[in-house]
Enzyme design. Structure first.
Site, short mmCIF file in Angstrom:
data_model
loop_
_atom_site.label_atom_id
_atom_site.label_comp_id
_atom_site.label_asym_id
_atom_site.label_seq_id
_atom_site.Cartn_x
_atom_site.Cartn_y
_atom_site.Cartn_z
N GLN A 214 -15.43 -10.93 51.51
CA GLN A 214 -15.64 -10.26 52.79
C GLN A 214 -15.44 -8.74 52.67
O GLN A 214 -15.66 -8.02 53.62
CB GLN A 214 -14.67 -10.80 53.83
CG GLN A 214 -14.87 -12.27 54.17
CD GLN A 214 -13.74 -12.82 55.01
OE1 GLN A 214 -13.13 -13.83 54.66
NE2 GLN A 214 -13.44 -12.20 56.14
N PHE A 245 -13.64 -16.86 56.80
CA PHE A 245 -12.55 -17.00 57.77
C PHE A 245 -11.33 -16.15 57.45
O PHE A 245 -10.23 -16.44 57.92
CB PHE A 245 -12.13 -18.48 57.91
CG PHE A 245 -13.27 -19.43 58.09
CD1 PHE A 245 -14.08 -19.35 59.21
CD2 PHE A 245 -13.56 -20.39 57.13
CE1 PHE A 245 -15.16 -20.21 59.38
CE2 PHE A 245 -14.63 -21.26 57.30
CZ PHE A 245 -15.43 -21.17 58.42
N GLU A 249 -11.05 -12.12 52.18
CA GLU A 249 -10.83 -10.70 52.43
C GLU A 249 -10.11 -10.04 51.26
O GLU A 249 -10.50 -8.98 50.79
CB GLU A 249 -10.04 -10.50 53.72
CG GLU A 249 -9.92 -9.04 54.14
CD GLU A 249 -9.34 -8.87 55.52
OE1 GLU A 249 -8.86 -7.76 55.81
OE2 GLU A 249 -9.34 -9.83 56.31
N ARG A 327 0.22 -7.86 63.92
CA ARG A 327 -0.72 -8.30 64.96
C ARG A 327 -0.15 -9.48 65.75
O ARG A 327 -0.48 -9.66 66.93
CB ARG A 327 -2.08 -8.66 64.36
CG ARG A 327 -3.15 -8.88 65.42
CD ARG A 327 -4.52 -9.11 64.80
NE ARG A 327 -5.23 -7.89 64.50
CZ ARG A 327 -6.16 -7.34 65.30
NH1 ARG A 327 -6.43 -7.90 66.46
NH2 ARG A 327 -6.79 -6.26 64.94
N ARG A 359 -8.72 -16.09 60.38
CA ARG A 359 -9.34 -15.86 61.69
C ARG A 359 -8.30 -15.68 62.81
O ARG A 359 -7.54 -16.60 63.12
CB ARG A 359 -10.26 -17.03 62.02
CG ARG A 359 -11.26 -16.78 63.12
CD ARG A 359 -12.17 -17.98 63.24
NE ARG A 359 -13.35 -17.70 64.05
CZ ARG A 359 -14.37 -18.56 64.15
NH1 ARG A 359 -14.35 -19.70 63.49
NH2 ARG A 359 -15.41 -18.25 64.90
N THR A 459 -6.00 -2.58 62.98
CA THR A 459 -4.82 -1.80 63.31
C THR A 459 -4.55 -0.73 62.25
O THR A 459 -3.82 0.23 62.51
CB THR A 459 -3.59 -2.71 63.49
OG1 THR A 459 -3.48 -3.59 62.37
CG2 THR A 459 -3.74 -3.54 64.75
N ALA A 528 -11.49 -8.67 61.47
CA ALA A 528 -10.99 -8.11 62.73
C ALA A 528 -12.05 -8.16 63.82
O ALA A 528 -12.03 -7.35 64.76
CB ALA A 528 -10.50 -6.67 62.53
N GLU A 730 -13.39 -13.72 66.25
CA GLU A 730 -12.05 -14.30 66.27
C GLU A 730 -11.58 -14.79 67.63
O GLU A 730 -10.91 -15.83 67.70
CB GLU A 730 -11.05 -13.26 65.74
CG GLU A 730 -11.21 -12.95 64.28
CD GLU A 730 -10.30 -11.81 63.84
OE1 GLU A 730 -9.45 -12.03 62.97
OE2 GLU A 730 -10.46 -10.69 64.37
#
Length: 781
Positions: A214, A245, A249, A327, A359, A459, A528, A730
């Site tokens: 990703q 998902f 990443e 988060r 996710r 963020t 995100a 998400e």
């Protein structure tokens, strides 16, 4: 004249622009098996295969490692250890140097990669891995944060505290107080396509890596770091993933680095594709949490103060645990206003694989904690939880400041919940369920309506940027490239729709090309929920640059004012005449007009001061609500989701068909996290749920019997997003909280709703049954 230049000039609209129900660009390939993933690519001549050798202890130092039998095994060409990485043996995405490509001295979890076998075939590499002889000095280990002092445990990264007002005083002086703890399980990504990387060496220091990732730019950076070469020597490409998902990443970095290191060392292409068991054992998952909460409230159910402590099982290294646990705190309010709040995170070290993005990225864990608090208040007061939820909603002109001091400016949750309550016939069904339960000693039903507010943006402020590259060829066909990645979510077709809309051409004139660091550099992860927002705006900017050049050219060539030039479906009106789009681009090419442009976008307004715990980390919020009804068997704990009604807002949807699919899929995946998917480690630190045989994802038969999904089409995005659309990747995941709370409601009915079941997640049939027995015992007492 070319085929595009002979387009029907009488066409009234383009085919496949924004706000149309356009099918996924690869849908026909998915169902026919013709979509090409990395493992389907023609194998380069001389391709070698890599396989990981994994540790067999949960914690310890390596006394000795004998790989002689491995090297002598049939077909083995080479064996790599951490000492063989030419640049660095670290792939920590946070730069903390705490995540080795291959462990060399200390083992931190059962299944940690220690070496990589490179062989002529995948089977030979797999068999050779088993021949290693490793002697460990084993050390004590911990896999479950339930078993340690969560407030004094070892941390993998810095914790965060959010504060507004005096929470302790508000709770102390409140008419009513509740204190409790909730356990919340993790989740495996269970993507259909596992981790995979194919590295092809080039001349000099160059290498091309096909990675199921990703975040191509991060893979590029990590591979360059491990090889000790500049980023320009590494090209990373990905056309599509079979699911991500969040699990791709950062987790693809290790496989890409090993394949690249082996490829450059041996001068041959190398592919690595772990078995599903190894993939599940060696890659990170959703963080599981233990949530301590204390709340003060009045007799009407208004929250006066809350204190949360979110402890997360992070694994052995930092990975993305810092931003994930941050988060979680950002969403400890969900849709509710707290006059006074304190929320703390504890990203705890454990001897498990390092957990990672999934996710929602911590948001679901944050929300489920505050929804438990709402349930607690409702049971304590003998009220419907929906009444407590509505009473504590954020306001629109006051009571609208979050725990991180961002003002909520786009609140639509009141109307959204009102509409769903009516369309789902909530009140009548609640009365009918009460009547049913009164006459049914074994089967009990439950109902819950839960809202959500999810912040959209990274963020980490610097990630809120994207680039795109658009070429218009002389025949009017368009080549589109951007930094977003396609993992089945329909990003590519949405961006193509945006470009088609700008030029007013049919979408089949827009060629979607693979994401590659060689075309668009320094990209952010497709995560995100920002893929369409960021890359859509960048692609739109590039297309508008070319469109403006075409307008300038046409105005000059035909001697008309610029305002008399209009792009119509597949044609351009220039003064009193109409020209096919392809004909105009041919003319522009002959006049040496540049028909290629880059586009760039950075999200405005976002800022975040982590040290102060204050800022404006989210550009906007996405809202939704879901109403779920379940039936449970109080003798076995088994249950069925009878019905789910969803109302979710996506702003002015770019593609309703894609968005509805995302909502349905997110809901079912969230339902699996909260009900059936369970991660289990044994007393040796081994993950026992490491295959489809032991890890239960939702089946088609687990979907709600009645499943109604509606897009709220009345609100447009509060901010000037691309075509006033909103993110949809998400947020729908958290709609599944309604199922979890419906199960809690059904269990509570056993005790006439006088006791809060305090159901933990995942709410497996065993946990539901234990909760039923606990409620019976408490009400009998």
């Amino acid at each position: 004249m070319n085929k595009h230049a002979t387009a029907d000039l009488k066409a009234t609209r383009i085919l496949g622009g924004v706000a149309t129900d356009q099918r996924h660009d690869s849908a026909h390939k998915h169902v026919t098996g013709t979509a090409i993933y990395i493992d389907d690519m023609p194998e380069p001549a001389g391709l070698l295969h890599a396989c990981l050798g994994l540790s067999t202890v949960a914690h310890g130092t390596i006394r000795s490692i004998d790989l002689s039998a491995v090297r002598a095994a049939p077909g083995v060409i080479d064996v790599l250890t951490g000492h063989d990485m030419p640049g660095s043996n670290d792939i920590s995405p946070t730069g903390r140097a705490d995540e080795p490509v291959l462990a060399t001295d200390t083992v931190h979890f059962f299944g940690q990669p220690l070496f990589a076998v490179i062989a002529e075939s995948r089977e030979q590499a797999r068999r050779a891995c088993r021949l290693a002889k490793i002697d460990y000095d084993e050390k004590p280990f911990v896999t479950d944060i339930w078993d340690i002092d969560r407030r004094a445990g070892k941390l993998v990264t810095d914790p965060l505290t959010l504060k507004r007002g005096d929470a302790a005083a508000a709770i102390e002086t409140a008419p009513r107080r509740i204190k409790g703890t909730m356990r919340l399980g993790g989740q495996d990504h269970f993507y259909l396509e596992g981790q995979i990387a194919l590295a092809v060496p080039g001349e000099d220091t160059d290498v091309t890596v096909f990675s199921s990732t990703q975040h191509p730019s991060e893979v590029q950076h990590m591979v360059a770091h491990v090889l000790g070469v500049p980023s320009h020597a590494v090209t990373v490409e990905i056309r599509r993933m079979g699911g991500g998902f969040g699990g791709k990443e950062t987790q693809g970095n290790q496989f890409a680095a090993i394949a690249a290191a082996a490829a450059k060392r041996l001068g041959r292409a190398v592919k690595i594709r772990p078995d599903r068991d190894d993939d599940m054992a060696a890659t990170g998952k959703r963080h599981d949490f233990v949530i301590d909460y204390e709340v003060g409230f009045d007799d009407e159910g208004t929250i006066l103060g809350v204190d949360y402590f979110y402890a997360a099982r992070c694994g052995f290294s930092s990975d993305l645990s810092g931003p994930v646990t941050d988060r979680a705190l950002f969403h400890c309010d969900n849709t509710y206003y707290y006059p006074a709040v304190r929320a703390q995170s504890a990203p705890l070290y454990t001897n498990t694989v390092s957990n990672t993005a999934f996710r929602g990225f911590g948001g679901p864990q944050g929300m489920i904690g505050c929804e438990r608090v709402v349930d607690e208040i409702a049971f304590a007061l003998g009220k419907d939880p929906l009444e407590i939820r509505r009473k504590n909603f954020y306001g629109t002109s006051d009571r609208n400041v979050t725990p991180y001091h961002q003002t909520v400016e786009d609140n639509i949750i009141h109307r959204l919940v009102d509409e769903l309550e009516k369309s789902a016939d909530y009140q009548a069904r609640r009365r009918a369920i009460a009547d049913f339960n009164a006459g049914s000693p074994v089967i009990k039903r439950g109902l819950a309506l839960t809202p959500l507010k999810f912040g959209i943006s990274f963020t980490a402020t610097h990630f809120n940027q994207a680039g795109a590259l658009v070429h218009v060829y002389a025949d009017g066909s368009v080549h589109l490239n951007h930094g977003g990645t396609e993992m089945g979510q329909g990003l590519y077709v949405k961006i193509a729709q945006i470009v088609a809309e700008e030029f007013q051409i049919d979408i089949d004139h827009v060629k979607i090309t693979a994401t590659t660091t060689g075309k668009v550099p320094n990209t952010s992860a497709t995560a995100a929920s920002s893929g369409s927002d960021l890359n859509g705006m960048a692609a739109q900017a590039a297309a508008r640059t070319i469109r403006d050049r075409l307008c300038d050219f046409a105005a000059e060539k035909y001697g008309v004012p610029r305002e008399q030039i209009e792009f119509l479906p597949n044609r351009v009106r220039v003064g009193n005449q109409e020209i096919a789009f392809g004909e105009l681009t041919q003319q522009a090419y002959m006049a040496r007009v540049q028909l290629s442009a880059t586009g760039f976008y950075k999200t405005p307004k976002v800022r975040w001061d982590r040290d102060k715990g204050e800022g404006h980390p989210f550009y906007y919020f996405a809202y939704g609500a879901a109403c779920a009804e379940v039936s449970i068997d109080t003798l076995t704990g088994e249950y069925v989701v009878e019905r789910a009604d969803i109302l979710h807002e996506t702003g002015r949807s770019l593609n309703r068909a894609i968005d509805i699919g995302q909502i349905e899929g997110g809901f079912i995946q969230g339902m699996g996290w909260l009900t059936t998917e369970e991660l289990v480690w044994d007393d040796k630190g081994r993950l026992r749920t490491h295959a489809p045989s032991t890890y239960k994802i939702p089946l088609a038969s687990d979907r709600p019997k009645v499943f109604n999904v509606t897009l709220a089409d009345w609100p447009e995005a509060h901010e000037p997003t691309v075509h006033r659309s909103k993110a949809v990747g998400e947020p729908p995941f958290m709609l599944a909280m309604s199922v979890f709370h419906a199960l809690s409601d059904a269990v509570a009915s056993v005790g006439e709703h006088t006791v809060c079941p305090r159901l933990d997640a995942p709410a497996t049939p065993e946990r539901v049954l234990m909760a039923v027995e606990r409620v019976r015992a408490q009400t009998a007492a």
